[in-house]
Design a protein around this motif. Sequence first.
Motif, PDB file in Angstrom:
ATOM      1  N   THR A 547      -5.757  -4.869 -15.390  1.00 13.05           N
ATOM      2  CA  THR A 547      -5.805  -4.847 -13.933  1.00 13.05           C
ATOM      3  C   THR A 547      -6.113  -6.268 -13.467  1.00 13.05           C
ATOM      4  O   THR A 547      -6.481  -7.113 -14.276  1.00 13.05           O
ATOM      5  CB  THR A 547      -6.896  -3.899 -13.428  1.00 13.05           C
ATOM      6  OG1 THR A 547      -8.139  -4.272 -14.031  1.00 13.05           O
ATOM      7  CG2 THR A 547      -6.587  -2.457 -13.792  1.00 13.05           C
ATOM      8  N   GLY A 548      -5.950  -6.510 -12.191  1.00 15.38           N
ATOM      9  CA  GLY A 548      -6.221  -7.856 -11.678  1.00 15.38           C
ATOM     10  C   GLY A 548      -5.520  -8.087 -10.352  1.00 15.38           C
ATOM     11  O   GLY A 548      -5.308  -7.139  -9.586  1.00 15.38           O
ATOM     12  N   PHE A 549      -5.158  -9.347 -10.064  1.00 19.84           N
ATOM     13  CA  PHE A 549      -4.561  -9.672  -8.769  1.00 19.84           C
ATOM     14  C   PHE A 549      -3.338 -10.559  -8.908  1.00 19.84           C
ATOM     15  O   PHE A 549      -3.246 -11.364  -9.837  1.00 19.84           O
ATOM     16  CB  PHE A 549      -5.585 -10.387  -7.886  1.00 19.84           C
ATOM     17  CG  PHE A 549      -6.712  -9.502  -7.456  1.00 19.84           C
ATOM     18  CD1 PHE A 549      -6.563  -8.668  -6.352  1.00 19.84           C
ATOM     19  CD2 PHE A 549      -7.896  -9.476  -8.171  1.00 19.84           C
ATOM     20  CE1 PHE A 549      -7.597  -7.828  -5.958  1.00 19.84           C
ATOM     21  CE2 PHE A 549      -8.939  -8.640  -7.789  1.00 19.84           C
ATOM     22  CZ  PHE A 549      -8.795  -7.819  -6.681  1.00 19.84           C
ATOM     23  N   LEU A 550      -2.399 -10.404  -7.952  1.00 21.56           N
ATOM     24  CA  LEU A 550      -1.284 -11.340  -7.798  1.00 21.56           C
ATOM     25  C   LEU A 550      -1.474 -11.998  -6.433  1.00 21.56           C
ATOM     26  O   LEU A 550      -1.617 -11.304  -5.425  1.00 21.56           O
ATOM     27  CB  LEU A 550       0.057 -10.606  -7.836  1.00 21.56           C
ATOM     28  CG  LEU A 550       0.461  -9.971  -9.170  1.00 21.56           C
ATOM     29  CD1 LEU A 550       1.781  -9.223  -9.014  1.00 21.56           C
ATOM     30  CD2 LEU A 550       0.577 -11.024 -10.266  1.00 21.56           C
ATOM     31  N   THR A 551      -1.501 -13.318  -6.404  1.00 18.80           N
ATOM     32  CA  THR A 551      -1.698 -14.013  -5.136  1.00 18.80           C
ATOM     33  C   THR A 551      -0.486 -14.893  -4.834  1.00 18.80           C
ATOM     34  O   THR A 551      -0.211 -15.827  -5.592  1.00 18.80           O
ATOM     35  CB  THR A 551      -2.942 -14.911  -5.201  1.00 18.80           C
ATOM     36  OG1 THR A 551      -3.997 -14.175  -5.807  1.00 18.80           O
ATOM     37  CG2 THR A 551      -3.353 -15.377  -3.829  1.00 18.80           C
ATOM     38  N   PRO A 552       0.256 -14.587  -3.772  1.00 21.03           N
ATOM     39  CA  PRO A 552       1.388 -15.444  -3.402  1.00 21.03           C
ATOM     40  C   PRO A 552       0.880 -16.842  -3.063  1.00 21.03           C
ATOM     41  O   PRO A 552      -0.158 -16.978  -2.415  1.00 21.03           O
ATOM     42  CB  PRO A 552       1.976 -14.771  -2.167  1.00 21.03           C
ATOM     43  CG  PRO A 552       1.440 -13.384  -2.195  1.00 21.03           C
ATOM     44  CD  PRO A 552       0.114 -13.446  -2.877  1.00 21.03           C
ATOM     45  N   VAL A 553       1.607 -17.850  -3.533  1.00 16.04           N
ATOM     46  CA  VAL A 553       1.176 -19.230  -3.280  1.00 16.04           C
ATOM     47  C   VAL A 553       1.160 -19.509  -1.778  1.00 16.04           C
ATOM     48  O   VAL A 553       0.262 -20.150  -1.251  1.00 16.04           O
ATOM     49  CB  VAL A 553       2.102 -20.222  -4.015  1.00 16.04           C
ATOM     50  CG1 VAL A 553       1.767 -21.648  -3.608  1.00 16.04           C
ATOM     51  CG2 VAL A 553       1.952 -20.037  -5.520  1.00 16.04           C
ATOM     52  N   SER A 554       2.173 -18.977  -1.039  1.00 10.93           N
ATOM     53  CA  SER A 554       2.155 -19.121   0.420  1.00 10.93           C
ATOM     54  C   SER A 554       1.596 -17.834   1.005  1.00 10.93           C
ATOM     55  O   SER A 554       2.185 -16.777   0.858  1.00 10.93           O
ATOM     56  CB  SER A 554       3.572 -19.370   0.925  1.00 10.93           C
ATOM     57  OG  SER A 554       4.388 -18.303   0.513  1.00 10.93           O
ATOM     58  N   LYS A 560      -3.437  -6.268  -5.259  1.00 10.58           N
ATOM     59  CA  LYS A 560      -4.245  -5.734  -6.342  1.00 10.58           C
ATOM     60  C   LYS A 560      -3.347  -4.994  -7.334  1.00 10.58           C
ATOM     61  O   LYS A 560      -2.606  -4.088  -6.954  1.00 10.58           O
ATOM     62  CB  LYS A 560      -5.294  -4.780  -5.764  1.00 10.58           C
ATOM     63  CG  LYS A 560      -6.333  -4.381  -6.776  1.00 10.58           C
ATOM     64  CD  LYS A 560      -7.426  -3.540  -6.154  1.00 10.58           C
ATOM     65  CE  LYS A 560      -8.415  -3.142  -7.225  1.00 10.58           C
ATOM     66  NZ  LYS A 560      -9.316  -2.094  -6.767  1.00 10.58           N
ATOM     67  N   VAL A 561      -3.404  -5.405  -8.590  1.00  6.96           N
ATOM     68  CA  VAL A 561      -2.593  -4.744  -9.623  1.00  6.96           C
ATOM     69  C   VAL A 561      -3.398  -3.587 -10.201  1.00  6.96           C
ATOM     70  O   VAL A 561      -4.480  -3.790 -10.755  1.00  6.96           O
ATOM     71  CB  VAL A 561      -2.211  -5.730 -10.748  1.00  6.96           C
ATOM     72  CG1 VAL A 561      -1.424  -5.012 -11.837  1.00  6.96           C
ATOM     73  CG2 VAL A 561      -1.407  -6.883 -10.182  1.00  6.96           C
ATOM     74  N   VAL A 562      -2.881  -2.348 -10.050  1.00  3.37           N
ATOM     75  CA  VAL A 562      -3.640  -1.184 -10.503  1.00  3.37           C
ATOM     76  C   VAL A 562      -3.098  -0.605 -11.810  1.00  3.37           C
ATOM     77  O   VAL A 562      -3.801   0.095 -12.523  1.00  3.37           O
ATOM     78  CB  VAL A 562      -3.683  -0.082  -9.425  1.00  3.37           C
ATOM     79  CG1 VAL A 562      -4.514  -0.550  -8.239  1.00  3.37           C
ATOM     80  CG2 VAL A 562      -2.285   0.311  -8.987  1.00  3.37           C
ATOM     81  N   ASP A 563      -1.838  -0.895 -12.112  1.00  2.00           N
ATOM     82  CA  ASP A 563      -1.272  -0.375 -13.356  1.00  2.00           C
ATOM     83  C   ASP A 563      -0.112  -1.273 -13.769  1.00  2.00           C
ATOM     84  O   ASP A 563       0.475  -1.960 -12.929  1.00  2.00           O
ATOM     85  CB  ASP A 563      -0.781   1.072 -13.165  1.00  2.00           C
ATOM     86  CG  ASP A 563      -0.550   1.784 -14.494  1.00  2.00           C
ATOM     87  OD1 ASP A 563      -0.959   1.229 -15.542  1.00  2.00           O
ATOM     88  OD2 ASP A 563       0.038   2.876 -14.494  1.00  2.00           O
ATOM     89  N   VAL A 564       0.193  -1.275 -15.067  1.00  2.00           N
ATOM     90  CA  VAL A 564       1.284  -2.107 -15.565  1.00  2.00           C
ATOM     91  C   VAL A 564       2.084  -1.282 -16.570  1.00  2.00           C
ATOM     92  O   VAL A 564       1.514  -0.608 -17.416  1.00  2.00           O
ATOM     93  CB  VAL A 564       0.735  -3.377 -16.265  1.00  2.00           C
ATOM     94  CG1 VAL A 564       1.868  -4.331 -16.591  1.00  2.00           C
ATOM     95  CG2 VAL A 564      -0.307  -4.067 -15.400  1.00  2.00           C
ATOM     96  N   MET A 565       3.411  -1.312 -16.418  1.00  2.00           N
ATOM     97  CA  MET A 565       4.258  -0.520 -17.317  1.00  2.00           C
ATOM     98  C   MET A 565       5.335  -1.381 -17.942  1.00  2.00           C
ATOM     99  O   MET A 565       5.850  -2.299 -17.296  1.00  2.00           O
ATOM    100  CB  MET A 565       4.945   0.587 -16.527  1.00  2.00           C
ATOM    101  CG  MET A 565       4.087   1.805 -16.270  1.00  2.00           C
ATOM    102  SD  MET A 565       5.010   2.961 -15.265  1.00  2.00           S
ATOM    103  CE  MET A 565       4.676   2.324 -13.658  1.00  2.00           C
ATOM    104  N   ILE A 575       1.242  -2.153  -7.722  1.00  2.00           N
ATOM    105  CA  ILE A 575       0.187  -2.702  -6.866  1.00  2.00           C
ATOM    106  C   ILE A 575      -0.273  -1.661  -5.857  1.00  2.00           C
ATOM    107  O   ILE A 575       0.423  -0.683  -5.592  1.00  2.00           O
ATOM    108  CB  ILE A 575       0.659  -3.973  -6.135  1.00  2.00           C
ATOM    109  CG1 ILE A 575       1.890  -3.657  -5.274  1.00  2.00           C
ATOM    110  CG2 ILE A 575       0.969  -5.086  -7.119  1.00  2.00           C
ATOM    111  CD1 ILE A 575       2.217  -4.770  -4.327  1.00  2.00           C
ATOM    112  N   ALA A 576      -1.477  -1.872  -5.354  1.00  2.00           N
ATOM    113  CA  ALA A 576      -2.003  -0.989  -4.319  1.00  2.00           C
ATOM    114  C   ALA A 576      -1.259  -1.305  -3.031  1.00  2.00           C
ATOM    115  O   ALA A 576      -1.294  -2.437  -2.560  1.00  2.00           O
ATOM    116  CB  ALA A 576      -3.498  -1.218  -4.164  1.00  2.00           C
TER     117      ALA A 576
END
Length: 917
Positions: A547-554, A560-565, A575-576
């Motif tokens: 889990t973790g976060f993706l932050t757009p540069v702009s 928020k990343v809640v699951d990965v497949m 993402i949420a």
Amino acid sequence: MDRSEYTIEYFKEKGFVRKECKKCGSGFWTRDTDREVCGDAPCETYSFIGKPIFKEKNADEIRESFLAFFESHGHTRLKRYPVVARWRDDLYLNIASIANFQPFVTSGKVPPPANPLVISQPCIRLEDLELIGKSGRHLTTFEMMGHHAFNKRGAEEIYWKNDTVRYCDEYLKQLGVDMDSVTYKEAPWMGGGNAGPCLEVVTGGLELATLVFMDLELTQNSGDTNIDGQWYRKMDTYIVDTGYGLERFVWASKGTPTVYDAIFPEMINELLTLAGREHPLKSHSEQILEIARLCGVMKKKEIVKKLNISSDFVKTVIEPIESVYAVADHTRCLAFMLADGIVPSNAKEGYLARLVLRRTFRMLKSLKIDTPLEELVISHIKLLHHSFPELEQYVDRISEILSLEKTRYEETLTKGERIVRQKAKESKAKGKMPLDTLINLYDTHGIPPEFAVEIAAESGGDVAVDVPEDFYSQVAKMHAEEKKGEADPFVHSLKERTKSIPQTLKLYYDKPTAAEFDATVLDAFDNFVVLDKTLFYPEGGGQPADTGFLTPVSGEDNLKVVDVMNVDGVILHKIAGAANRIDKGASVRGSIDYQRRMAHTRHHSATHIVIWAARKVLGGHVWQAGAQKGEDKSRLDITHFKRISDAESSEIEMLANKMVMRNEVIGVHVEDKNEAEKKYGFCLYQGGVPPSKEIRIVRIGEDEDVQACAGTHCSKTGDVGPIKLLRTERIQDGIERLWYSAGEAAVRAVQAREELIKKSAAVLRVPQEKLPATVERFFEEWKQLKKENESLRDEIAELRVGWLKGCARAISGLNVIAEILPDVDTKGLLKMASQLSEENFLTILMSKKGNRASVVSSVPANQKDSISASEVVKRVCEVLGGGGGGTPGIAQGGGDKVANIEEALLAGLRVVEAKSL
RNA sequence: GGGCUCGUAGCUCAGUGGAAGAGUGCCUCCUUCGCGAGGAGGAAGCCACGGGUUCAAAUCCCGUCGAGUCCA
């Protein structure tokens, strides 16, 4: 199936003619222009019995001649695969040589280990278990000799129908078979979602081989070909799948009455000697041979009728030899099953092993052979020494398992005996045991109906037990209402959606200790984001997704990343919220929850270490049956035939921690799947089989433990940190679950336990080491006090009885005691009331304890007809706002309207007054 | 993976909502020269555990632990 499928050049060349069988109507190819039937049973009897088809050969000779023949024709010889199909999730046992290559080689995903190849594969099929020994030809275990060619459309063809038929013809000729007697029968084949034209190779009434040309796969509603109402379409691959029955060849070369006499005559002789019998072939040679010839054509029952065989002959001659055949077969089956690591159990493949071994126990009993089964199995292993020397490695384990299983079975039967007796008693009135009961005995308690018949007869025989012929299929039918797990339509739609997206670069493998990364958005839909590369580990191999976060540069919007497949190599970040907030082509910075990832990584490496330690301590039969990694603790299910003792569990823990302290390298590399299998064996696949050409291998030390694994791992065992085994549990017969924590979680787990002990010791005010002794002392004292308390209550009750007698009043000729007593429980009231009623008093005794009032009433035996204690209590309890009841002699009740207690007593008295008038 | 059954005295088990039972083993006494046997008495239970329903649960419901069994 289109007839043109069978138009084969070789047939034309060699002057074969196509005919249709006068009996079954099947098309077949033959050199004999006068032939009218296809040659297969039941259209033709076994003409080879007593008249072998070619020069006598044993199993080793046939196997070698076959493998050598195809080797000389450019095939690569392969070693046998295990009889447990661990690489398949749709099969427990290896049922055919092609099963070794399904599903990934046959679908074209993984290249074959060699092409073309030849193998002699021991297979186990239990579908016809009931017929083993009886039919003369069915075996649980058989060797399927097969040569396979895997062709791909568009690529150069290895070979197809023509060469397959030519090879077969030439091989038979080499053995010395009369080629005019051979027929190739057209018989479309289907199985496991595939299909194709097929030729059955028949001679002397016996089908020796099956040549399958697998080029179709099952489709939904339409396709190229319809077989039995199912639509199939051409595959991208087309595969030569042949099966030559090794045992059939041996049988054909010997012409013995049954296949069993041809395959394991030594075993049969040993069993006959132990049973004090001789082979009926010696004493009743003519009859036995006659029966054997008809066996391919009709059922045993019909033969008995046709040849006018007495039931006495069936019972004393035929049935015993059938049991001997079956035992000889089953010992071979068990040798392979147990040596290849099946642990008998009540589920999955373990259940199949138990099914076979319990059947064998029953037959040994009927033959009056008391030699332990393990000795017989080992005897059979010795016979197989030349072909399968590897079986001998496991005789110790096999012995232990079988003697354990014998004890278990005996316990089940002893228990069963009592249950049958009781059920017989219950059905005595009907004079017959209902079928329901019989099914229940088998289904719930494992008592075979034959055993129930025996017991019922022994115990008087006044209850008839009829077992319907289709008993076992009726049981099976009860369980038939199963729903098959369909492929998830959601996953399927994701696969379609991501098909055109390039595979994601997996940074979590390249940089296992990184926590942040930069990437470009390739796609965003629904609530999924796809990147060109990622550190986020997708769920797999029992390891949860990061889990973790993706932050757009702009922009500031954190996703928020809640699951990965992982969908076929494309990694989806769930993402949420909706993903349309982010644009294709945007740059993002990703960060994973590093603490969580590290915990998973440690637990994953710990899992490999624990299974390695478990195999060392418990034995090589230990196999992973499931696993789940967590942040705080992980679990690992392993196959094992008895409970793991405390001592064993401590040893596993110690060994695992020693491996940590050795600080061995945990190496990761990618290797060709076929190469890896050759090098390390199927032990690789503890966690399942990856569907790819190349697989990721995780090695601890110098090949201490090697597994195919896609998870994240520490780079050295020392990085795992302490490993604490928390507990073991038995989730199923034959499967043990280990719970453990690794790294910081292990330290926390130990601390939490220490806290428990500390707190407990503090409560008792004793040093921690005195805890067990003190707890025991307290428990003993508590029991003692409880007893003393009870006897004191008895004494008080007795004293009160004396006092209560003085309170008696006469109501219409009855001695009535109606009193409210302080602080007595219902049990105390009952004691007093019952004693007083014996002395001819009618009582209504009440008491309140806390916010609850209780009442007991008793009526002397001689008054029970005119007045009921139960009615009195019911009236009293109405007033108390509760309920009550009992017998006319004594009753009890209560309620929570404590304030009404006096009023309630009066109400009770009024009932007495009214009744006694 | 799905279903069914069971857990009560040291042991083998009855008890299906109104007071915790039997057989066997154990202890004491009697009978006997002694043993075997017989007679009388006694001790021995967190009714697996935790919740719930009920005036009342060993008993009904849910969960946990432990055991057995069948099917795919």
